[in-house]
Design a protein around this motif. Structure first.
Motif, PDB file in Angstrom:
ATOM      1  N   ASN A 116      11.520  30.253  33.730  1.00 47.98           N
ATOM      2  CA  ASN A 116      12.583  29.252  33.824  1.00 47.98           C
ATOM      3  C   ASN A 116      13.564  29.685  34.889  1.00 47.98           C
ATOM      4  OD1 ASN A 116      11.866  27.393  31.761  1.00 47.98           O
ATOM      5  ND2 ASN A 116      12.562  28.855  30.214  1.00 47.98           N
ATOM      6  N   THR A 117      14.196  28.736  35.539  1.00 46.54           N
ATOM      7  CA  THR A 117      15.223  29.060  36.526  1.00 46.54           C
ATOM      8  C   THR A 117      16.540  29.361  35.822  1.00 46.54           C
ATOM      9  OG1 THR A 117      15.802  26.742  36.790  1.00 46.54           O
ATOM     10  CG2 THR A 117      14.163  27.649  38.309  1.00 46.54           C
ATOM     11  N   LEU A 118      17.345  30.199  36.448  1.00 45.05           N
ATOM     12  CA  LEU A 118      18.650  30.584  35.905  1.00 45.05           C
ATOM     13  C   LEU A 118      19.650  30.612  37.047  1.00 45.05           C
ATOM     14  CD1 LEU A 118      20.428  31.763  33.564  1.00 45.05           C
ATOM     15  CD2 LEU A 118      19.743  34.033  34.400  1.00 45.05           C
ATOM     16  N   GLU A 119      20.727  29.876  36.900  1.00 43.27           N
ATOM     17  CA  GLU A 119      21.787  29.876  37.896  1.00 43.27           C
ATOM     18  C   GLU A 119      22.899  30.804  37.415  1.00 43.27           C
ATOM     19  OE1 GLU A 119      23.349  28.847  41.592  1.00 43.27           O
ATOM     20  OE2 GLU A 119      21.423  28.264  40.700  1.00 43.27           O
ATOM     21  N   VAL A 120      23.194  31.828  38.199  1.00 44.14           N
ATOM     22  CA  VAL A 120      24.263  32.776  37.868  1.00 44.14           C
ATOM     23  C   VAL A 120      25.478  32.424  38.714  1.00 44.14           C
ATOM     24  CG1 VAL A 120      24.985  35.198  37.880  1.00 44.14           C
ATOM     25  CG2 VAL A 120      22.635  34.585  37.254  1.00 44.14           C
ATOM     26  N   ILE A 121      26.576  32.082  38.046  1.00 40.49           N
ATOM     27  CA  ILE A 121      27.789  31.707  38.771  1.00 40.49           C
ATOM     28  C   ILE A 121      28.628  32.953  39.046  1.00 40.49           C
ATOM     29  CG2 ILE A 121      27.788  29.386  37.791  1.00 40.49           C
ATOM     30  CD1 ILE A 121      29.946  30.290  35.840  1.00 40.49           C
ATOM     31  N   ALA A 122      29.543  32.838  39.999  1.00 45.60           N
ATOM     32  CA  ALA A 122      30.374  33.980  40.410  1.00 45.60           C
ATOM     33  C   ALA A 122      31.207  34.491  39.241  1.00 45.60           C
ATOM     34  CB  ALA A 122      31.277  33.578  41.564  1.00 45.60           C
ATOM     35  N   THR A 123      31.415  35.800  39.211  1.00 43.30           N
ATOM     36  CA  THR A 123      32.184  36.405  38.118  1.00 43.30           C
ATOM     37  C   THR A 123      33.636  35.953  38.151  1.00 43.30           C
ATOM     38  OG1 THR A 123      32.834  38.481  37.061  1.00 43.30           O
ATOM     39  CG2 THR A 123      32.744  38.481  39.476  1.00 43.30           C
ATOM     40  N   THR A 124      34.201  35.827  36.958  1.00 47.65           N
ATOM     41  CA  THR A 124      35.640  35.579  36.818  1.00 47.65           C
ATOM     42  C   THR A 124      36.309  36.791  36.173  1.00 47.65           C
ATOM     43  OG1 THR A 124      35.288  34.518  34.665  1.00 47.65           O
ATOM     44  CG2 THR A 124      35.316  33.090  36.605  1.00 47.65           C
ATOM     45  N   ALA A 125      35.627  37.931  36.206  1.00 44.71           N
ATOM     46  CA  ALA A 125      36.168  39.142  35.591  1.00 44.71           C
ATOM     47  C   ALA A 125      37.516  39.498  36.207  1.00 44.71           C
ATOM     48  CB  ALA A 125      35.193  40.303  35.757  1.00 44.71           C
ATOM     49  N   GLY A 126      38.412  39.970  35.370  1.00 45.04           N
ATOM     50  CA  GLY A 126      39.731  40.386  35.831  1.00 45.04           C
ATOM     51  C   GLY A 126      40.059  41.799  35.389  1.00 45.04           C
ATOM     52  N   LEU A 127      40.928  42.452  36.139  1.00 44.52           N
ATOM     53  CA  LEU A 127      41.328  43.827  35.839  1.00 44.52           C
ATOM     54  C   LEU A 127      42.784  43.996  36.236  1.00 44.52           C
ATOM     55  CD1 LEU A 127      40.529  46.725  34.979  1.00 44.52           C
ATOM     56  CD2 LEU A 127      39.793  47.106  37.347  1.00 44.52           C
ATOM     57  N   THR A 128      43.607  44.427  35.282  1.00 39.54           N
ATOM     58  CA  THR A 128      45.041  44.616  35.533  1.00 39.54           C
ATOM     59  C   THR A 128      45.409  46.059  35.250  1.00 39.54           C
ATOM     60  OG1 THR A 128      45.488  42.337  34.849  1.00 39.54           O
ATOM     61  CG2 THR A 128      47.362  43.844  34.939  1.00 39.54           C
ATOM     62  N   ILE A 129      45.994  46.740  36.265  1.00 38.54           N
ATOM     63  CA  ILE A 129      46.421  48.135  36.138  1.00 38.54           C
ATOM     64  C   ILE A 129      47.756  48.282  36.856  1.00 38.54           C
ATOM     65  CG2 ILE A 129      44.064  49.055  36.025  1.00 38.54           C
ATOM     66  CD1 ILE A 129      44.445  49.887  39.004  1.00 38.54           C
ATOM     67  N   PRO A 130      48.470  49.388  36.641  1.00 43.46           N
ATOM     68  CA  PRO A 130      49.679  49.637  37.436  1.00 43.46           C
ATOM     69  C   PRO A 130      49.321  49.870  38.899  1.00 43.46           C
ATOM     70  CG  PRO A 130      49.547  51.108  35.521  1.00 43.46           C
ATOM     71  CD  PRO A 130      48.221  50.443  35.643  1.00 43.46           C
ATOM     72  N   ASP A 131      50.281  49.633  39.787  1.00 46.40           N
ATOM     73  CA  ASP A 131      50.055  49.920  41.205  1.00 46.40           C
ATOM     74  C   ASP A 131      49.983  51.424  41.463  1.00 46.40           C
ATOM     75  OD1 ASP A 131      50.069  47.218  41.900  1.00 46.40           O
ATOM     76  OD2 ASP A 131      52.253  47.190  42.154  1.00 46.40           O
ATOM     77  N   SER A 132      50.761  52.199  40.696  1.00 50.32           N
ATOM     78  CA  SER A 132      50.776  53.648  40.888  1.00 50.32           C
ATOM     79  C   SER A 132      51.048  54.340  39.561  1.00 50.32           C
ATOM     80  CB  SER A 132      51.833  54.055  41.921  1.00 50.32           C
ATOM     81  OG  SER A 132      53.141  53.827  41.430  1.00 50.32           O
ATOM     82  N   VAL A 133      50.660  55.607  39.486  1.00 52.16           N
ATOM     83  CA  VAL A 133      50.875  56.417  38.291  1.00 52.16           C
ATOM     84  C   VAL A 133      50.944  57.875  38.714  1.00 52.16           C
ATOM     85  CG1 VAL A 133      48.415  56.697  37.785  1.00 52.16           C
ATOM     86  CG2 VAL A 133      50.088  56.791  35.910  1.00 52.16           C
ATOM     87  N   GLU A 134      51.703  58.682  37.971  1.00 55.12           N
ATOM     88  CA  GLU A 134      51.804  60.100  38.306  1.00 55.12           C
ATOM     89  C   GLU A 134      50.527  60.832  37.911  1.00 55.12           C
ATOM     90  OE1 GLU A 134      54.368  64.022  36.992  1.00 55.12           O
ATOM     91  OE2 GLU A 134      55.426  62.089  37.095  1.00 55.12           O
ATOM     92  N   ALA A 135      50.143  61.823  38.690  1.00 52.09           N
ATOM     93  CA  ALA A 135      48.929  62.606  38.449  1.00 52.09           C
ATOM     94  C   ALA A 135      48.889  63.129  37.021  1.00 52.09           C
ATOM     95  CB  ALA A 135      48.859  63.772  39.429  1.00 52.09           C
ATOM     96  N   GLY A 136      47.717  62.989  36.388  1.00 53.99           N
ATOM     97  CA  GLY A 136      47.494  63.541  35.064  1.00 53.99           C
ATOM     98  C   GLY A 136      47.932  62.677  33.908  1.00 53.99           C
TER      99      GLY A 136
END
Length: 319
Positions: free
Chosen positions: A56-76
């Motif tokens: 059977n054929t299968l159409e895979v659409i583009a991901t809508t996955a999201g990821l939210t993190i801080p712009d920066s963080v101190e080491a460790g």
């Protein structure tokens, strides 16, 4: 019986099913995982002879996955993240690193876990947080700036061998321990006293041998945040015993020195843990006494510190 798997339409090689999710008809979990790249695919059903039964054929659409993190963080430091999308793995990578399996170089997070956080690398710099699906395909990535550590340790400059001492620190969760100055193996902390930053009792115990050491503060990635020198001075511990005691009888003694364990050993027994063969005394107890062995002979009474290091030893005759 056979195998059901996802293929690119132009791919005629039966064995390329491992490029994407596959399913064996004898399994209970009847599901596949869509490829990471959008496009047209085929779901093919092969029998045990690797002969195509149907597709059977299968159409895979583009991901809508999201990821939210801080712009920066101190080491460790640990930091929270949020995501939306399919099951997979989220981890920190150096930008130039294209090997999916290098996630174990730093903290990683599996999307089925409850605790949505990562721990920043020890070294300051620019990194990427990448979200991979179960096919090890990259869904989305975000840039992360890791700032230099500001971690500190405060401790005495010197301490007598075997004594516990207080310390203070500032910085992320991790482990603080004493090392020989030239020892670069993080895992050798168990040679001496160590302290985990989440514990309440902020103290270490000085090594038994006098010399120059370092107190090192490692983050949860086993990365060195900071260190300070520690001088261990020779022990002044003493042990005062009667020269002779009666077999099987309790006898008093005195000592000076750090917390530890005082016990009776056969003279040729070098195993510290054999103290339970005879009576033993812990220096924080109130009753300063030992009980002589039942057999007459010459024995060694040994005083060990909290690191199980021998501070002083004295022979005693049992009549």
């Amino acid at each position: 019986e056979g195998r059901i798997a996802i293929f690119e339409p132009s791919d005629t090689n039966y064995r390329n099913y491992d490029d994407y999710s596959f399913y064996v008809t004898t399994w209970n979990n009847q599901e596949l995982t869509a490829p990471t790249q959008a496009g047209s695919y085929e779901v093919r059903y092969y029998d045990k002879n690797e002969t195509l039964i149907t597709s059977n054929t299968l159409e895979v659409i583009a991901t809508t996955a999201g990821l939210t993190i801080p712009d920066s963080v101190e080491a460790g430091y640990a930091f929270s993240l949020d995501f939306s999308g399919p099951e997979g793995r989220i981890a920190i990578f150096e930008p130039s690193d294209t090997n999916y399996r290098n996630y174990d170089d730093y903290s990683f997070y599996v999307t089925t876990w409850n605790n949505q956080e990562l721990t920043a690398p020890t070294q300051a710099g620019n990194y990427e947080v990448r979200y991979y699906d179960d096919n090890e395909g990259l869904l989305v990535s975000r840039s992360l700036e890791v700032r230099p550590t500001t971690a500190t340790i405060t401790a005495p400059d010197s301490i007598e061998a075997g004594y516990a001492f207080s310390l203070d620190f500032s910085g992320p969760e991790g482990r603080i321990a004493i090392f020989e100055s030239g020892d670069t193996d993080y895992r050798n902390y168990d040679d001496y006293s160590f302290y985990v930053t989440t514990w309440n009792d902020k103290e270490l115990t000085a090594p038994t041998q006098a010399g120059s050491y370092e107190i090192r503060y490692f983050d949860e990635n086993s990365g060195l945040l900071t260190s300070i020198p520690l001088t261990v001075t020779p022990t002044t511990a003493t042990l005062n015993l009667p020269s002779e005691v009666t077999a099987g009888a309790a006898f008093s003694f005195s000592f000076s020195g750090p917390d530890g364990r005082i016990a009776i050993f056969e003279v040729d027994d070098a195993n510290h843990r054999n103290y339970n063969t005879y009576s033993f005394y812990v220096t924080s107890w109130n009753d300063i006494s030992l009980t002589a062995p039942e057999q007459a002979g010459t024995y060694a009474v040994r005083y060990f510190d909290g690191n199980e290091g021998l501070l002083v030893s004295q022979t005693i005759t049992v009549r």
